[in-house]
Design a protein around this motif. Sequence first.
Motif, PDB file in Angstrom:
ATOM      1  N   LEU A  48      -4.723   8.740   8.559  1.00 42.98           N
ATOM      2  CA  LEU A  48      -5.155   7.375   8.732  1.00 42.98           C
ATOM      3  C   LEU A  48      -5.296   6.586   7.374  1.00 42.98           C
ATOM      4  N   LEU A  49      -6.085   7.203   6.546  1.00 37.36           N
ATOM      5  CA  LEU A  49      -6.377   6.604   5.343  1.00 37.36           C
ATOM      6  C   LEU A  49      -5.115   6.490   4.533  1.00 37.36           C
ATOM      7  N   GLU A  50      -4.251   7.524   4.532  1.00 32.46           N
ATOM      8  CA  GLU A  50      -2.947   7.598   3.766  1.00 32.46           C
ATOM      9  C   GLU A  50      -2.226   6.285   4.124  1.00 32.46           C
ATOM     10  N   ARG A  51      -2.179   5.900   5.463  1.00 29.64           N
ATOM     11  CA  ARG A  51      -1.269   5.002   6.165  1.00 29.64           C
ATOM     12  C   ARG A  51      -2.033   3.562   5.567  1.00 29.64           C
ATOM     13  N   VAL A  52      -3.308   3.355   5.432  1.00 34.58           N
ATOM     14  CA  VAL A  52      -3.649   2.461   4.882  1.00 34.58           C
ATOM     15  C   VAL A  52      -3.436   2.163   3.397  1.00 34.58           C
ATOM     16  N   GLU A  53      -3.451   3.361   2.729  1.00 35.11           N
ATOM     17  CA  GLU A  53      -3.130   3.062   1.310  1.00 35.11           C
ATOM     18  C   GLU A  53      -1.534   2.796   1.111  1.00 35.11           C
ATOM     19  N   ALA A  54      -0.718   3.119   1.967  1.00 33.69           N
ATOM     20  CA  ALA A  54       0.386   2.713   2.058  1.00 33.69           C
ATOM     21  C   ALA A  54       0.670   1.438   2.520  1.00 33.69           C
ATOM     22  N   SER A  55      -0.073   0.748   3.203  1.00 31.50           N
ATOM     23  CA  SER A  55       0.012  -0.745   3.340  1.00 31.50           C
ATOM     24  C   SER A  55      -0.542  -1.441   2.002  1.00 31.50           C
ATOM     25  N   LEU A  56      -1.518  -0.993   1.091  1.00 38.25           N
ATOM     26  CA  LEU A  56      -1.789  -1.649   0.161  1.00 38.25           C
ATOM     27  C   LEU A  56      -0.651  -1.439  -0.674  1.00 38.25           C
ATOM     28  N   LYS A  57      -0.221  -0.333  -1.147  1.00 41.08           N
ATOM     29  CA  LYS A  57       0.962  -0.388  -1.876  1.00 41.08           C
ATOM     30  C   LYS A  57       2.103  -1.350  -1.760  1.00 41.08           C
ATOM     31  N   GLN A  58       2.489  -1.510  -0.362  1.00 39.75           N
ATOM     32  CA  GLN A  58       3.377  -2.476  -0.231  1.00 39.75           C
ATOM     33  C   GLN A  58       2.921  -4.066  -0.758  1.00 39.75           C
ATOM     34  N   SER A  59       1.612  -4.208  -0.373  1.00 38.30           N
ATOM     35  CA  SER A  59       1.042  -5.395  -0.970  1.00 38.30           C
ATOM     36  C   SER A  59       0.914  -5.596  -2.299  1.00 38.30           C
ATOM     37  N   PHE A  60       0.791  -4.569  -2.960  1.00 36.80           N
ATOM     38  CA  PHE A  60       0.914  -4.855  -4.316  1.00 36.80           C
ATOM     39  C   PHE A  60       2.352  -4.705  -5.077  1.00 36.80           C
ATOM     40  N   ARG A  61       3.361  -4.269  -4.239  1.00 41.37           N
ATOM     41  CA  ARG A  61       4.468  -4.221  -4.503  1.00 41.37           C
ATOM     42  C   ARG A  61       5.066  -6.087  -4.712  1.00 41.37           C
ATOM     43  N   ILE A  62       4.335  -6.671  -3.559  1.00 43.22           N
ATOM     44  CA  ILE A  62       4.629  -7.868  -3.115  1.00 43.22           C
ATOM     45  C   ILE A  62       3.983  -8.628  -4.409  1.00 43.22           C
TER      46      ILE A  62
END
Length: 207
Positions: free
Chosen positions: A138-152
């Motif tokens: 679950l926490l890894e999925r949250v971090e993946a969402s953050l990574k996408q936002s950082f790419r944006i």
Amino acid sequence: MENLTAVDQETTARKRPKPGERRIQILQALAEMLENPQGDRVTTSALAAKISVSEAALYRHFASKAQMFDGLIVFIEQSIFGLINQIIARDESGVNQIKEIASILLAFAEKNPGMTRVLLGDSLFQEDARLQERINQLLERVEASLKQSFRIMQTQQNLNWAPEEISQRSSLVMTFVVGNWHRFARSGFKKSPMDHALPSLNIILMV
């Protein structure tokens, strides 16, 4: 024994939980018991006593205590990712997405202290090891969402970041969030995880 009157029968029928209501009641009681600042392990006997049913009644709805914790994790997943999806849909700014995602993670913990213990894994100690794996995922999925936002954010601000910087910055935000969860739990759920959250996030996001 005298037969129930029509009124008595109606009252009894109303008191009988509807299908699915007892499961929700059990999960709510478990979450409330996890709010104990002492962090005591929840037993099925104590859980049954809290909602005035037998332990056998608990196991009619859940095959094991691990399955009850699994139900809490499902609730956490649905709540957190439902909110994250809303954030991403309504705000195109990568910076705003990161701040809001971190904020809802902290706000969720503050509103649900018992769930904070699940997210931190301390309530899963001595339970099924698979539960801790689920929380890690679950926490890894949250971090993946953050990574996408950082790419944006990188694209929108034309930042010259190496690929590993995205991972490092996402990890830093997650460390900030989890650290605040720990502080909240250690304080007996008295010190708000939201304290100084936005100023701290502004410092983390400085480029």
